[in-house]
Design a protein around this motif. Structure first.
Motif, PDB file in Angstrom:
ATOM      1  N   VAL A 174      41.567  -0.532  78.015  1.00 38.26           N
ATOM      2  CA  VAL A 174      42.504  -0.135  76.968  1.00 38.26           C
ATOM      3  C   VAL A 174      41.894   0.867  75.991  1.00 38.26           C
ATOM      4  CG1 VAL A 174      42.021  -2.094  75.433  1.00 38.26           C
ATOM      5  CG2 VAL A 174      44.227  -0.972  75.336  1.00 38.26           C
ATOM      6  N   ARG A 175      40.666   0.655  75.578  1.00 40.27           N
ATOM      7  CA  ARG A 175      40.078   1.589  74.606  1.00 40.27           C
ATOM      8  C   ARG A 175      39.819   2.945  75.233  1.00 40.27           C
ATOM      9  NH1 ARG A 175      36.645  -3.014  71.834  1.00 40.27           N
ATOM     10  NH2 ARG A 175      38.222  -3.717  70.370  1.00 40.27           N
ATOM     11  N   TRP A 176      39.447   2.971  76.494  1.00 37.72           N
ATOM     12  CA  TRP A 176      39.277   4.239  77.213  1.00 37.72           C
ATOM     13  C   TRP A 176      40.614   4.965  77.278  1.00 37.72           C
ATOM     14  CZ3 TRP A 176      36.172   7.882  78.607  1.00 37.72           C
ATOM     15  CH2 TRP A 176      36.503   8.740  79.651  1.00 37.72           C
ATOM     16  N   ALA A 177      41.684   4.232  77.588  1.00 40.30           N
ATOM     17  CA  ALA A 177      43.020   4.826  77.662  1.00 40.30           C
ATOM     18  C   ALA A 177      43.428   5.406  76.310  1.00 40.30           C
ATOM     19  CB  ALA A 177      44.034   3.785  78.123  1.00 40.30           C
ATOM     20  N   MET A 178      43.146   4.675  75.229  1.00 36.97           N
ATOM     21  CA  MET A 178      43.507   5.169  73.899  1.00 36.97           C
ATOM     22  C   MET A 178      42.698   6.407  73.540  1.00 36.97           C
ATOM     23  SD  MET A 178      44.310   1.749  71.610  1.00 36.97           S
ATOM     24  CE  MET A 178      42.616   1.183  71.551  1.00 36.97           C
ATOM     25  N   LEU A 179      41.411   6.428  73.889  1.00 36.85           N
ATOM     26  CA  LEU A 179      40.565   7.584  73.595  1.00 36.85           C
ATOM     27  C   LEU A 179      41.028   8.819  74.359  1.00 36.85           C
ATOM     28  CD1 LEU A 179      38.057   8.755  72.196  1.00 36.85           C
ATOM     29  CD2 LEU A 179      36.739   8.050  74.201  1.00 36.85           C
ATOM     30  N   VAL A 180      41.281   8.674  75.647  1.00 35.91           N
ATOM     31  CA  VAL A 180      41.749   9.804  76.457  1.00 35.91           C
ATOM     32  C   VAL A 180      43.089  10.308  75.918  1.00 35.91           C
ATOM     33  CG1 VAL A 180      42.536  10.507  78.755  1.00 35.91           C
ATOM     34  CG2 VAL A 180      40.464   9.120  78.504  1.00 35.91           C
ATOM     35  N   SER A 181      43.961   9.384  75.527  1.00 36.12           N
ATOM     36  CA  SER A 181      45.259   9.767  74.976  1.00 36.12           C
ATOM     37  C   SER A 181      45.095  10.557  73.674  1.00 36.12           C
ATOM     38  CB  SER A 181      46.089   8.505  74.731  1.00 36.12           C
ATOM     39  OG  SER A 181      47.299   8.816  74.114  1.00 36.12           O
ATOM     40  N   GLN A 202      42.801  12.679  65.059  1.00 38.86           N
ATOM     41  CA  GLN A 202      42.938  11.533  64.165  1.00 38.86           C
ATOM     42  C   GLN A 202      44.333  10.923  64.279  1.00 38.86           C
ATOM     43  OE1 GLN A 202      41.338  11.993  60.212  1.00 38.86           O
ATOM     44  NE2 GLN A 202      42.923  10.677  59.368  1.00 38.86           N
ATOM     45  N   PHE A 203      45.354  11.776  64.372  1.00 39.47           N
ATOM     46  CA  PHE A 203      46.711  11.277  64.593  1.00 39.47           C
ATOM     47  C   PHE A 203      46.778  10.486  65.897  1.00 39.47           C
ATOM     48  CE2 PHE A 203      49.241  13.842  61.534  1.00 39.47           C
ATOM     49  CZ  PHE A 203      50.222  12.906  61.264  1.00 39.47           C
ATOM     50  N   GLY A 204      46.231  11.062  66.964  1.00 39.58           N
ATOM     51  CA  GLY A 204      46.227  10.370  68.256  1.00 39.58           C
ATOM     52  C   GLY A 204      45.451   9.079  68.215  1.00 39.58           C
ATOM     53  N   PHE A 205      44.348   9.061  67.458  1.00 46.04           N
ATOM     54  CA  PHE A 205      43.530   7.866  67.269  1.00 46.04           C
ATOM     55  C   PHE A 205      44.349   6.757  66.619  1.00 46.04           C
ATOM     56  CE2 PHE A 205      40.480   5.350  64.783  1.00 46.04           C
ATOM     57  CZ  PHE A 205      39.496   5.084  65.723  1.00 46.04           C
ATOM     58  N   PHE A 206      45.257   7.140  65.722  1.00 38.54           N
ATOM     59  CA  PHE A 206      46.137   6.200  65.026  1.00 38.54           C
ATOM     60  C   PHE A 206      47.360   5.851  65.873  1.00 38.54           C
ATOM     61  CE2 PHE A 206      49.643   5.583  61.889  1.00 38.54           C
ATOM     62  CZ  PHE A 206      49.184   4.408  61.297  1.00 38.54           C
ATOM     63  N   PHE A 207      47.927   6.869  66.548  1.00 37.74           N
ATOM     64  CA  PHE A 207      49.156   6.664  67.315  1.00 37.74           C
ATOM     65  C   PHE A 207      48.963   5.818  68.569  1.00 37.74           C
ATOM     66  CE2 PHE A 207      51.990  10.540  66.018  1.00 37.74           C
ATOM     67  CZ  PHE A 207      52.158   9.981  64.769  1.00 37.74           C
ATOM     68  N   GLY A 249      43.736   3.140  62.033  1.00 42.51           N
ATOM     69  CA  GLY A 249      43.353   3.323  63.430  1.00 42.51           C
ATOM     70  C   GLY A 249      42.176   2.447  63.809  1.00 42.51           C
ATOM     71  N   ILE A 250      41.149   2.410  62.954  1.00 44.77           N
ATOM     72  CA  ILE A 250      39.973   1.580  63.243  1.00 44.77           C
ATOM     73  C   ILE A 250      40.359   0.107  63.323  1.00 44.77           C
ATOM     74  CG2 ILE A 250      37.781   0.748  62.274  1.00 44.77           C
ATOM     75  CD1 ILE A 250      37.368   3.647  61.208  1.00 44.77           C
ATOM     76  N   VAL A 251      41.151  -0.356  62.372  1.00 41.39           N
ATOM     77  CA  VAL A 251      41.581  -1.760  62.373  1.00 41.39           C
ATOM     78  C   VAL A 251      42.343  -2.087  63.656  1.00 41.39           C
ATOM     79  CG1 VAL A 251      43.131  -3.426  61.252  1.00 41.39           C
ATOM     80  CG2 VAL A 251      41.570  -2.038  59.872  1.00 41.39           C
ATOM     81  N   MET A 252      43.275  -1.223  64.037  1.00 42.22           N
ATOM     82  CA  MET A 252      44.052  -1.492  65.257  1.00 42.22           C
ATOM     83  C   MET A 252      43.177  -1.414  66.500  1.00 42.22           C
ATOM     84  SD  MET A 252      47.845   0.105  64.633  1.00 42.22           S
ATOM     85  CE  MET A 252      47.325   1.715  64.079  1.00 42.22           C
ATOM     86  N   TRP A 253      42.233  -0.471  66.543  1.00 41.86           N
ATOM     87  CA  TRP A 253      41.339  -0.362  67.700  1.00 41.86           C
ATOM     88  C   TRP A 253      40.531  -1.637  67.857  1.00 41.86           C
ATOM     89  CZ3 TRP A 253      39.275   3.735  70.991  1.00 41.86           C
ATOM     90  CH2 TRP A 253      40.133   4.833  71.083  1.00 41.86           C
ATOM     91  N   LEU A 254      40.092  -2.210  66.735  1.00 38.43           N
ATOM     92  CA  LEU A 254      39.298  -3.432  66.801  1.00 38.43           C
ATOM     93  C   LEU A 254      40.141  -4.630  67.225  1.00 38.43           C
ATOM     94  CD1 LEU A 254      37.085  -2.962  63.621  1.00 38.43           C
ATOM     95  CD2 LEU A 254      36.397  -2.687  66.026  1.00 38.43           C
TER      96      LEU A 254
END
Length: 132
Positions: free
Chosen positions: A12-19, A49-54, A108-113
């Protein structure tokens, strides 16, 4: 599309990063719309940063429509609205927009965690891969 395509890997985190990276790179074409070449790296950082949050927000909401509406409102406030209002109001709007940077970064950081695995509902509607 990129997020869902990479979610099938189970990472999931890889998918979010690539996105987030793809979302940023997609905005590099704005140089053809008149964005100065020297401003493109800054815009890429902002859109990353937007993508990191979105990306995690998309997984939490499982609905892209609120993100599309937010993106449209963001573009409107950044591009169109300043020409419709007086300078003082435009300056106030820019100040409010600048507040969004730390909010997006912290959110974004909170949601990623919080997201440790691919939510089942996020991949439930994906087409199954074809085995040949």
């Amino acid at each position: 599309m990129v997020l869902h395509a990479f979610l099938t890997t189970g990472r999931v985190r890889w998918a979010m990063l690539v996105s987030a990276i793809a979302f940023a790179l997609l905005h590099a074409v704005n140089v053809f719309g008149g964005v100065p070449l020297l401003a493109v790296p800054i815009q890429l950082l902002n859109t990353f940063q937007f993508g990191f949050f979105f990306a995690p927000l998309m997984l939490k909401l499982n609905n892209i429509l609120p993100l599309i509406i937010f993106h449209w409102l963001w573009d409107f406030v950044q591009i169109v609205a300043p020409s419709l209002v007086d300078e003082q109001t435009a300056t106030a709007m820019r100040s409010i927009v600048q507040l969004s940077d730390p909010i997006e970064l912290i959110g974004g950081i909170v949601m990623w965690l919080q997201i440790k695995q691919v939510p089942e509902r996020a991949i439930a509607d994906l087409p199954k891969p074809v085995n040949l």
